[in-house]
Design an enzyme around this catalytic site. Structure first.
Site, PDB file in Angstrom:
ATOM      1  N   THR A  32      10.793   0.987   6.026  1.00  0.00           N
ATOM      2  CA  THR A  32      11.327   0.511   4.758  1.00  0.00           C
ATOM      3  C   THR A  32      11.353   1.624   3.725  1.00  0.00           C
ATOM      4  O   THR A  32      10.509   2.526   3.756  1.00  0.00           O
ATOM      5  CB  THR A  32      10.494  -0.673   4.214  1.00  0.00           C
ATOM      6  OG1 THR A  32      11.036  -1.079   2.953  1.00  0.00           O
ATOM      7  CG2 THR A  32       9.034  -0.305   4.006  1.00  0.00           C
TER       8      THR A  32
ATOM      9  N   ASN B  25      11.469   0.513   0.528  1.00  0.00           N
ATOM     10  CA  ASN B  25      11.085  -0.286  -0.648  1.00  0.00           C
ATOM     11  C   ASN B  25       9.581  -0.135  -0.898  1.00  0.00           C
ATOM     12  O   ASN B  25       8.758  -0.638  -0.133  1.00  0.00           O
ATOM     13  CB  ASN B  25      11.478  -1.751  -0.371  1.00  0.00           C
ATOM     14  CG  ASN B  25      11.186  -2.656  -1.552  1.00  0.00           C
ATOM     15  OD1 ASN B  25      10.200  -2.457  -2.269  1.00  0.00           O
ATOM     16  ND2 ASN B  25      12.023  -3.647  -1.741  1.00  0.00           N
TER      17      ASN B  25
ATOM     18  N   HIS C 261       6.210 -15.442   1.938  1.00  0.00           N
ATOM     19  CA  HIS C 261       7.022 -15.385   3.155  1.00  0.00           C
ATOM     20  C   HIS C 261       6.618 -14.187   4.020  1.00  0.00           C
ATOM     21  O   HIS C 261       6.416 -14.294   5.220  1.00  0.00           O
ATOM     22  CB  HIS C 261       8.502 -15.293   2.757  1.00  0.00           C
ATOM     23  CG  HIS C 261       8.814 -14.228   1.740  1.00  0.00           C
ATOM     24  ND1 HIS C 261       8.082 -14.058   0.592  1.00  0.00           N
ATOM     25  CD2 HIS C 261       9.767 -13.248   1.711  1.00  0.00           C
ATOM     26  CE1 HIS C 261       8.572 -13.047  -0.104  1.00  0.00           C
ATOM     27  NE2 HIS C 261       9.594 -12.533   0.562  1.00  0.00           N
TER      28      HIS C 261
ATOM     29  N   ASP D 242      12.841  -7.669   7.033  1.00  0.00           N
ATOM     30  CA  ASP D 242      14.090  -7.965   6.354  1.00  0.00           C
ATOM     31  C   ASP D 242      13.909  -9.315   5.693  1.00  0.00           C
ATOM     32  O   ASP D 242      13.424 -10.272   6.310  1.00  0.00           O
ATOM     33  CB  ASP D 242      15.301  -7.970   7.285  1.00  0.00           C
ATOM     34  CG  ASP D 242      16.586  -7.799   6.467  1.00  0.00           C
ATOM     35  OD1 ASP D 242      16.788  -6.694   5.914  1.00  0.00           O
ATOM     36  OD2 ASP D 242      17.353  -8.762   6.340  1.00  0.00           O
TER      37      ASP D 242
ATOM     38  N   PHE E 236       8.575  -7.616  -7.998  1.00  0.00           N
ATOM     39  CA  PHE E 236       9.837  -6.913  -7.817  1.00  0.00           C
ATOM     40  C   PHE E 236      10.922  -7.912  -7.452  1.00  0.00           C
ATOM     41  O   PHE E 236      10.652  -9.108  -7.298  1.00  0.00           O
ATOM     42  CB  PHE E 236       9.705  -5.815  -6.753  1.00  0.00           C
ATOM     43  CG  PHE E 236       9.660  -6.324  -5.327  1.00  0.00           C
ATOM     44  CD1 PHE E 236       8.490  -6.847  -4.808  1.00  0.00           C
ATOM     45  CD2 PHE E 236      10.784  -6.270  -4.510  1.00  0.00           C
ATOM     46  CE1 PHE E 236       8.436  -7.315  -3.497  1.00  0.00           C
ATOM     47  CE2 PHE E 236      10.739  -6.737  -3.193  1.00  0.00           C
ATOM     48  CZ  PHE E 236       9.558  -7.257  -2.692  1.00  0.00           C
ATOM     49  N   GLY E 237      12.132  -7.413  -7.324  1.00  0.00           N
ATOM     50  CA  GLY E 237      13.243  -8.258  -6.883  1.00  0.00           C
ATOM     51  C   GLY E 237      13.348  -9.542  -7.692  1.00  0.00           C
ATOM     52  O   GLY E 237      13.425  -9.523  -8.919  1.00  0.00           O
TER      53      GLY E 237
END
Ligand code: ITT
Length: 209
Positions: free
Chosen positions: A9, A11, A186, A77, A158-159
């Site tokens: 990743t 991120n 999740h 993902d 984040f996001g």
């Protein structure tokens, strides 16, 4: 046993969350040594996420990094699926509204699209993909919540964290710590399935399908 794992990743928030969760020792006293792509010797890790499902894109990432490093590689993902938008942005969460938006602009775009909807139901989904010489194995996690009506300025995350309200804690994801998030998210649900898979195994660390 120490499992050396490369994280597929770019991120940094994901790296933090995954490191935090995997840094705890496994029940059988095994532990993880987690490497970013750079620490695994990869100067530019730029997978083409051409899949249309979380599973396909997670596989693309973990298999590419394994090919490049020969180190067991783990990818996540993930994305947010909104009921009133027929599950969008889903697999396109990181690119929602185009590549040029930042996290906040993407979250605000989602709020705009939901403006007139009373149905605020949404879920975060994560597929963790783990690749070794023996193949790839995947685990999924989901967490349900609601999209707030306004962007929450306080907190971190984040996001879409600042617009994702989690009723059992009566707070949104940007207001909880990484440790709290790692008990319910999740990504942590999927990662815990992976950890249990490894912990239950005897013999070589991975023997994949
Ligand atoms: P890598 O592919 O390099 O891992 P990415 O951010 O591009 O990083 P994804 O393609 O999996 O990752 O897209 C996931 C997007 O979904 C992410 O950028 C966020 O916008 C959103 N997302 C996923 N998990 C999240 C979480 O726990 N909190 C907030 N937003 C999340």
């Amino acid at each position: 046993m120490i499992y050396q794992i490369a994280l597929a990743t770019g991120n940094s928030h994901k790296i933090q969350e995954i490191q935090n969760l995997l840094s705890k020792n496994l029940a059988n006293a095994s532990s993880f040594h987690v490497l970013s792509p750079g620490e695994a010797g990869v100067i530019k890790f730029a997978p083409q996420e051409t899949g249309t499902t979380f599973s396909e894109n997670a596989r693309i990432k973990s298999e590419l990094l394994f090919t490049m490093t020969d180190i067991p590689s783990l990818a996540d993902d993930s994305g947010i699926c909104v009921d009133a938008l027929d599950g969008q942005p889903g697999v396109y969460s990181a690119r929602f509204g185009g590549e040029n938006l930042n996290d906040r602009e993407r979250a605000e775009l989602l709020l705009e699209k939901l403006n007139f909807s009373n149905n605020r139901k949404a879920k975060f989904v994560s597929v963790i993909s783990f690749t070794t010489a023996e193949g790839t194995i995947q685990f999924e996690g989901r967490v349900e919540g609601e999209i707030l009506k306004v962007y929450n300025e306080s907190g971190q995350g984040f996001g879409y964290d600042p617009i994702f309200f989690y009723p059992p804690l009566n707070r949104c994801f940007s207001e909880i710590t990484i440790e709290e998030k790692n008990k319910i998210s999740h990504r942590s649900i999927a990662l815990n399935k992976f950890i249990h898979y490894l912990a239950e195994r005897t013999g070589p660390p991975v023997n994949l399908l």
